[in-house]
Every structure is written in structure tokens, then in C-alpha cells.
Design a protein around this motif. Structure first.
Motif, PDB file in Angstrom:
ATOM      1  N   VAL A 483      33.868  42.449  59.585  1.00 36.87           N
ATOM      2  CA  VAL A 483      33.042  41.715  58.623  1.00 36.87           C
ATOM      3  C   VAL A 483      33.728  41.670  57.256  1.00 36.87           C
ATOM      4  O   VAL A 483      33.696  40.645  56.556  1.00 36.87           O
ATOM      5  N   CYS A 484      34.356  42.768  56.853  1.00 37.00           N
ATOM      6  CA  CYS A 484      35.087  42.800  55.587  1.00 37.00           C
ATOM      7  C   CYS A 484      36.219  41.779  55.588  1.00 37.00           C
ATOM      8  O   CYS A 484      36.436  41.061  54.600  1.00 37.00           O
ATOM      9  N   LEU A 485      36.928  41.691  56.705  1.00 35.14           N
ATOM     10  CA  LEU A 485      37.993  40.705  56.823  1.00 35.14           C
ATOM     11  C   LEU A 485      37.431  39.287  56.728  1.00 35.14           C
ATOM     12  O   LEU A 485      38.001  38.409  56.047  1.00 35.14           O
ATOM     13  N   ALA A 486      36.306  39.063  57.380  1.00 33.23           N
ATOM     14  CA  ALA A 486      35.688  37.738  57.340  1.00 33.23           C
ATOM     15  C   ALA A 486      35.221  37.398  55.929  1.00 33.23           C
ATOM     16  O   ALA A 486      35.378  36.243  55.464  1.00 33.23           O
ATOM     17  N   GLU A 487      34.643  38.367  55.220  1.00 30.43           N
ATOM     18  CA  GLU A 487      34.198  38.120  53.850  1.00 30.43           C
ATOM     19  C   GLU A 487      35.374  37.784  52.942  1.00 30.43           C
ATOM     20  O   GLU A 487      35.281  36.905  52.059  1.00 30.43           O
ATOM     21  N   THR A 488      36.472  38.465  53.120  1.00 22.60           N
ATOM     22  CA  THR A 488      37.653  38.210  52.290  1.00 22.60           C
ATOM     23  C   THR A 488      38.188  36.806  52.525  1.00 22.60           C
ATOM     24  O   THR A 488      38.525  36.072  51.572  1.00 22.60           O
ATOM     25  N   ILE A 489      38.256  36.407  53.796  1.00 22.64           N
ATOM     26  CA  ILE A 489      38.739  35.057  54.122  1.00 22.64           C
ATOM     27  C   ILE A 489      37.784  34.003  53.569  1.00 22.64           C
ATOM     28  O   ILE A 489      38.203  32.985  53.001  1.00 22.64           O
ATOM     29  N   TRP A 490      36.495  34.242  53.734  1.00 20.63           N
ATOM     30  CA  TRP A 490      35.502  33.294  53.213  1.00 20.63           C
ATOM     31  C   TRP A 490      35.618  33.142  51.705  1.00 20.63           C
ATOM     32  O   TRP A 490      35.529  32.049  51.160  1.00 20.63           O
ATOM     33  N   TYR A 491      35.791  34.255  51.010  1.00 20.56           N
ATOM     34  CA  TYR A 491      35.889  34.220  49.546  1.00 20.56           C
ATOM     35  C   TYR A 491      37.113  33.423  49.098  1.00 20.56           C
ATOM     36  O   TYR A 491      37.042  32.639  48.150  1.00 20.56           O
ATOM     37  N   LYS A 492      38.218  33.618  49.783  1.00 21.27           N
ATOM     38  CA  LYS A 492      39.450  32.940  49.369  1.00 21.27           C
ATOM     39  C   LYS A 492      39.425  31.458  49.699  1.00 21.27           C
ATOM     40  O   LYS A 492      40.102  30.662  49.032  1.00 21.27           O
ATOM     41  N   THR A 493      38.700  31.068  50.711  1.00 17.56           N
ATOM     42  CA  THR A 493      38.705  29.664  51.128  1.00 17.56           C
ATOM     43  C   THR A 493      37.532  28.870  50.583  1.00 17.56           C
ATOM     44  O   THR A 493      37.672  27.713  50.173  1.00 17.56           O
ATOM     45  N   ARG A 494      36.344  29.487  50.487  1.00 18.22           N
ATOM     46  CA  ARG A 494      35.171  28.712  50.113  1.00 18.22           C
ATOM     47  C   ARG A 494      34.269  29.422  49.103  1.00 18.22           C
ATOM     48  O   ARG A 494      33.141  29.027  48.883  1.00 18.22           O
ATOM     49  N   GLY A 495      34.769  30.490  48.507  1.00 21.94           N
ATOM     50  CA  GLY A 495      33.959  31.236  47.554  1.00 21.94           C
ATOM     51  C   GLY A 495      33.687  30.434  46.293  1.00 21.94           C
ATOM     52  O   GLY A 495      34.480  29.581  45.877  1.00 21.94           O
ATOM     53  N   ARG A 496      32.542  30.717  45.612  1.00 20.50           N
ATOM     54  CA  ARG A 496      32.140  30.013  44.398  1.00 20.50           C
ATOM     55  C   ARG A 496      32.857  30.546  43.170  1.00 20.50           C
ATOM     56  O   ARG A 496      32.935  29.883  42.143  1.00 20.50           O
ATOM     57  N   TYR A 497      33.342  31.786  43.227  1.00 19.07           N
ATOM     58  CA  TYR A 497      34.069  32.295  42.072  1.00 19.07           C
ATOM     59  C   TYR A 497      35.236  33.131  42.563  1.00 19.07           C
ATOM     60  O   TYR A 497      35.265  33.579  43.698  1.00 19.07           O
ATOM     61  N   SER A 498      36.234  33.285  41.714  1.00 17.29           N
ATOM     62  CA  SER A 498      37.423  34.037  42.060  1.00 17.29           C
ATOM     63  C   SER A 498      37.866  34.840  40.854  1.00 17.29           C
ATOM     64  O   SER A 498      37.349  34.680  39.749  1.00 17.29           O
ATOM     65  N   ALA A 499      38.830  35.706  41.076  1.00 16.69           N
ATOM     66  CA  ALA A 499      39.308  36.560  39.984  1.00 16.69           C
ATOM     67  C   ALA A 499      40.076  35.765  38.935  1.00 16.69           C
ATOM     68  O   ALA A 499      40.331  36.253  37.841  1.00 16.69           O
ATOM     69  N   ASN A 500      40.466  34.479  39.228  1.00 15.63           N
ATOM     70  CA  ASN A 500      41.279  33.718  38.287  1.00 15.63           C
ATOM     71  C   ASN A 500      40.462  33.114  37.133  1.00 15.63           C
ATOM     72  O   ASN A 500      40.995  32.786  36.081  1.00 15.63           O
ATOM     73  N   ASN A 501      39.172  32.911  37.333  1.00 18.15           N
ATOM     74  CA  ASN A 501      38.394  32.256  36.293  1.00 18.15           C
ATOM     75  C   ASN A 501      37.647  33.233  35.395  1.00 18.15           C
ATOM     76  O   ASN A 501      36.818  32.815  34.610  1.00 18.15           O
ATOM     77  N   ARG A 502      37.880  34.533  35.578  1.00 19.83           N
ATOM     78  CA  ARG A 502      37.271  35.519  34.712  1.00 19.83           C
ATOM     79  C   ARG A 502      38.329  36.550  34.311  1.00 19.83           C
ATOM     80  O   ARG A 502      39.123  36.978  35.141  1.00 19.83           O
ATOM     81  N   PRO A 503      38.359  36.932  33.059  1.00 15.00           N
ATOM     82  CA  PRO A 503      39.297  37.977  32.653  1.00 15.00           C
ATOM     83  C   PRO A 503      38.866  39.323  33.235  1.00 15.00           C
ATOM     84  O   PRO A 503      37.674  39.625  33.303  1.00 15.00           O
TER      85      PRO A 503
END
Length: 518
Positions: A483-503
Motif C-alpha cells: 500500500v505504501c508503494l501504491a501511495e507513493t506511485i499515486w502521489y507522483k503521478t496524480r497527487g494534488r500537491y508535491s514537495a516542489n510547490n512548497r518550501p
């Protein structure tokens, strides 16, 4: 006229009655004379019978006369079949040398079949019926149904008092680790570490965990450190003690692992609590140790956990052949490997007497016929006992040369003696050992009931019980990792926010409607 007829009629009846009575008396007299002459007639047939010295089947008494089960059985048969007999002693039962040449009693019967008049007519001994022997001689209907059993010396035996030292107190050392075995404690510790490491890894790499949210300004630094390595260890330890937790995992992977972990903890704590109550109750009582404690209890235990016992059989006998070539099963495979190994060869004995000597002088388990073991365990000094159930059931029977006319006669006699209970009477007479050990057996039985010596120590939770919770926590670790692997893939492909848009390390902001609370 009528009176004359009636008188004649009764006269005829009276004369007939007198004639019949005289004939019956004469018949009884003749039968008595025939029977008397038959008893007085000398027995003209004399048979030579092969046997072997083996207590209590055949042995010498104080007058050097052969006595035992076999002599008594042969006497009953001889009295009914009206023959005389002489015993001839042989050194062994008979064994094939590998070329078809048999030794001992079997070899003698084969020679009789070929016309050798100097050898016995049949064999009467504790001779085991086997396929190999049946191919070269004929067997009579079995007179004994037997099996194999294990004969050992009674532990804690006191030769001075001829009885057990029964009041052997056993102080029970209680510890908080008593309910579980060492293996289970080690696996519980590994499970704690594995779950803690998994929670730390989820917090470190799963973008939906607290540290991931802190990186985009949706969590405080304190929340981000809720599942550091030290905090994860504290989480697993506190929940293991049912003390609750400060912060719960936020991702689905962490929540799934927590569910499996909480179920695991519940099972372990309930099992441990029940075990420690049982141990505390047991430790609060005074326990006398069973004098037969710490010994083998069955054939499986002898071959798997022998408690320091070595074991063996009579070399070359039917028991040796059966265990080496015939017996099937896991226990018998272990025995077969043992008795054919170099070490096992040293544990074989040449006779029953030698085996009994090893039992009394060494920590040695002697595999022997059940009736022989029953006799030996009922003989003074009453220091022997059998353990486990009778196994490998077989038969003892008389043997005759192939095609002998004696086979059918002996067969019928053995059946008659079994049906009338005579053979059972002989077994009771010779195998109970004249009740020489009745008092010792009675004392043991009474003390067991009065002192509850059959109460065992509380059973520890071992791997046979623990495998269920262990499989459950392993399943939780694997499933949550996927499930952790699936969440990581989901976040990178279709997530609403990422580490790049927040300091990184941004001060916590209020969640807005356009940013989902993940």
C-alpha cells in the motif's frame, strides 16, 4: 377277559423296561472299561520338541527342570493328543544367512522335512510368525498376540527400600518469562523491531505521512518527528503495553500496519496474561515431583527427544529384522537409520538378559516383545517399567516342517485351548510374575491419586501456538508495504500537491478547500 389282556399288556411293558435298563448299565460298564484301558495304555508316540531358553516361556527351576509357559502349554496339548515328548534346547530361533541356509530351530525343521530323523518334530517357543519363516516352515495357529514395547529402568529407584522415593519436592522457579518459550520471546522482539522500522520507513518515504506533509507546510516539525526511529520504537512499545499512543500514523499504509499490529498485541497480551495467571497459581502450590518425571513417554519421544537414552534390540532377532526391514513410518525410519549406523550397532545386544543388564546399568531403552516386558517388569527388584503404547503387533506360534501331519492337530489344539481360556490362564500364571511387584505398583497408584503427582507443569506457549499471530503480523507488514508503494506511485503521478510547490520546513498553513486533506 379284559382283565387278562390288561395284565399281559403291563407285563410286556415291564419286561421291556428291565431289558433296556440292563442294556444301558452294560453299556456304561463297557464304556468305563474302555476308558480305563485307554488311560492305562502307555503312550506309544514320542515327539522331540525344539525350544529355546527365554523367560518366562522356557526356563530352568531350582531343580534344573524346564518350566514356564511353553512346557505348560505343551503338557496340555500332549495330554489331549496322547503323546510323550522330550525338549531339545537350541541357541537361537533361526536366521537366514543370505543364501537360503537357516540356522537354529528353523534350520532343524527344514532338515526334518528333508528326512533327517535326528532333529526335532516341531518347535514350541516364543517364535515370531514372519513371512520369511513361513516360506520355509509351517506355522500353527498363534498362541500369543503380542507387540513391541519400550522397557526402561524406573527413575529415582531406591534399591534399599525397594520402592520409589515419592516425596521428592520440586521447587518451581517462577519468572515473568515463564509463559512463553525463548523462541517466542525472540520472535516477539523481532516483530516489535520490524513494525517500528516499517513505521519509520513509511514516515520517511510515504508523501502522505507526517514528514511528507511537513515538507509542504501542512504539518509542524513536532508532528513530522512523531514517527522518527526513536518515536516509532516508543509507539510499538507503548501499544504493546496497552498504554496508548500520542500520534497515530496518517497514511493508509501506516493505518493498515497499525491494525494488524494492534490485533497481534491483543493476542499476545491475552495469551501472556492467561499464561502468567496459570504459572502464578501453579507456583503458589506445593508440588511433589512425579518419580517418573523427566523420562521418555512414547516411541516418538524416544527417537526425537530421547532425554539422553540410547536404545536397541536383540541383534539378529525377529524384532531387529522387523524394525530394520519391515516397519514403516517416520519413527521407524529414524530407528532404522540408528540401528544400522555404527553408533547404533554398539547399542544392539546378543540376548534379552544382556539387554536387561544394560537397562539396569546404563540409561538404555530396550525395545522388546510386550509379554516379555510385562514379565520382566513384574519381577523383583521391581525396578523396570514399560512406557508408551504397544506397537508393531505380531504373533507367536509353534512351527512344524512343511507338510507335516502335526500341523492340523496342533492347530486344532491351540484353538481349543484359546476358546476354553486355558491359554489366558497360562498367561496370567507366568507373565504376571506371581504378583511380586503388586505392592510397589499399588503404592505408586495410591500416591499419585493422593498427592496429585500426575499434575504437569504449566505448558509454555511455543511455536505450535505462536505461528498464527506470527503469520498475521507478517501479512500486515507485506500488505502495508504494498500500500505504501501504491501511495507513493499515486502521489507522483496524480497527487494534488508535491514537495516542489512548497518550501521545506514552511510554517504550518491552514488547509484550503483547493488542497485536499490527505
Amino acid at each position: 377277559m379284559r382283565g387278562t389282556f390288561v395284565s399281559c399288556y403291563f407285563g410286556v411293558i415291564l419286561m421291556c423296561s428291565l431289558c433296556l435298563a440292563d442294556e444301558e448299565a452294560s453299556s456304561r460298564h463297557d464304556d468305563h472299561l474302555v476308558r480305563h484301558r485307554r488311560d492305562d495304555e502307555p503312550r506309544t508316540t514320542n515327539y522331540r520338541i525344539a525350544t529355546i531358553l527365554a523367560k518366562p516361556y522356557t526356563m530352568y527351576d531350582v531343580n534344573k527342570k524346564l518350566v514356564g509357559f511353553i512346557p505348560d502349554l505343551v503338557k496340555l496339548i500332549a495330554d489331549n493328543l496322547d503323546f510323550k515328548y522330550d525338549f531339545e534346547l537350541y541357541a537361537n530361533y533361526g536366521r537366514d544367512d543370505g543364501t537360503g541356509v537357516w540356522s537354529g530351530m528353523i534350520g532343524a525343521l527344514m532338515a526334518k522335512q528333508k528326512g533327517n530323523a535326528s532333529v526335532p518334530d516341531f518347535a514350541a517357543a516364543d517364535l515370531t510368525l514372519s513371512l520369511a519363516r513361513r516360506e520355509v516352515v509351517d506355522f500353527v495357529y498363534p498362541f500369543n498376540d503380542i507387540g513391541l514395547t519400550i522397557l526402561i529402568q524406573k527413575p529415582h529407584y531406591n534399591t534399599k527400600t525397594d520402592a520409589f522415593t515419592m516425596l521428592d519436592f520440586d521447587p518451581y522457579g517462577f519468572t515473568i518469562l515463564s509463559p512463553l518459550t525463548a523462541e517466542v520471546w525472540a520472535l516477539v522482539t523481532l516483530c516489535v523491531l520490524a513494525v517500528a522500522l516499517a513505521l519509520w520507513a513509511f514516515n520517511k518515504f510515504n508523501p502522505y505521512e507526517w514528514e511528507g506533509r511537513y515538507g509542504i507546510g501542512l504539518a509542524t516539525k513536532e508532528e513530522a518527528e512523531a514517527f522518527s526511529l526513536a518515536s516509532s520504537l516508543w509507539f510499538t512499545f507503548s501499544t504493546l503495553q496497552w498504554q496508548g499512543f500520542e500520534k497515530a500514523p496518517r497514511s493508509w499504509a501506516g493505518k493498515i500496519l497499525s491494525v494488524f499490529w494492534f490485533c497481534f498485541v491483543t493476542i499476545i497480551l491475552v495469551t501472556y496474561t492467561a499464561g502468567i495467571v496459570n504459572n502464578l497459581f501453579f507456583a503458589s502450590l506445593v508440588h511433589e515431583r512425579d518419580p517418573l518425571f523427566n523420562r521418555i513417554h512414547s516411541l516418538a519421544e524416544l527417537v526425537q527427544h530421547p532425554h539422553g537414552y540410547s536404545y536397541g534390540v536383540v541383534r539378529g532377532g525377529s524384532t531387529h529384522t522387523y524394525l530394520k526391514d519391515v516397519a514403516k513410518g517416520e519413527e521407524f525410519d529414524v530407528i532404522r537409520n540408528h540401528i544400522t549406523s555404527q553408533e547404533g550397532q554398539r547399542d544392539l545386544v546378543s540376548s534379552v538378559d544382556e539387554g536387561i543388564g544394560k537397562v539396569r546399568t546404563e540409561k538404555y531403552a530396550f525395545i522388546v516383545e510386550s509379554l516379555t516386558a510385562k514379565y520382566l517388569s513384574n519381577q523383583r527388584p521391581c525396578d523396570l517399567m514399560t512406557v508408551g503404547e504397544v506397537f508393531a503387533k505380531r504373533n507367536f506360534g509353534m512351527a512344524t516342517p512343511k507338510g507335516s501331519n502335526l500341523t492340523q492337530k496342533l492347530d486344532s489344539e491351540i484353538l481349543r485351548l484359546r476358546e476354553t481360556g486355558k491359554i489366558q490362564e497360562l498367561e496370567d500364571k507366568w507373565f504376571a510374575g506371581n504378583r511380586q511387584c503388586w505392592n510397589v505398583t499399588l503404592v505408586e497408584t495410591v500416591l499419585r491419586k493422593q498427592l496429585s503427582l500426575d499434575v504437569n507443569r504449566p505448558k509454555k506457549v511455543d511455536m505450535r501456538i505462536f505461528w498464527g499471530p506470527l503469520v498475521m503480523i507478517i501479512t500486515g507488514l507485506v500488505l502495508s508495504s504494498l500500500v505504501c508503494l501504491a501511495e507513493t506511485i499515486w502521489y507522483k503521478t496524480r497527487g494534488r500537491y508535491s514537495a516542489n510547490n512548497r518550501p521545506q520546513g514552511q510554517v504550518l498553513q491552514e488547509d484550503r478547500d483547493d488542497v485536499p486533506d490527505l
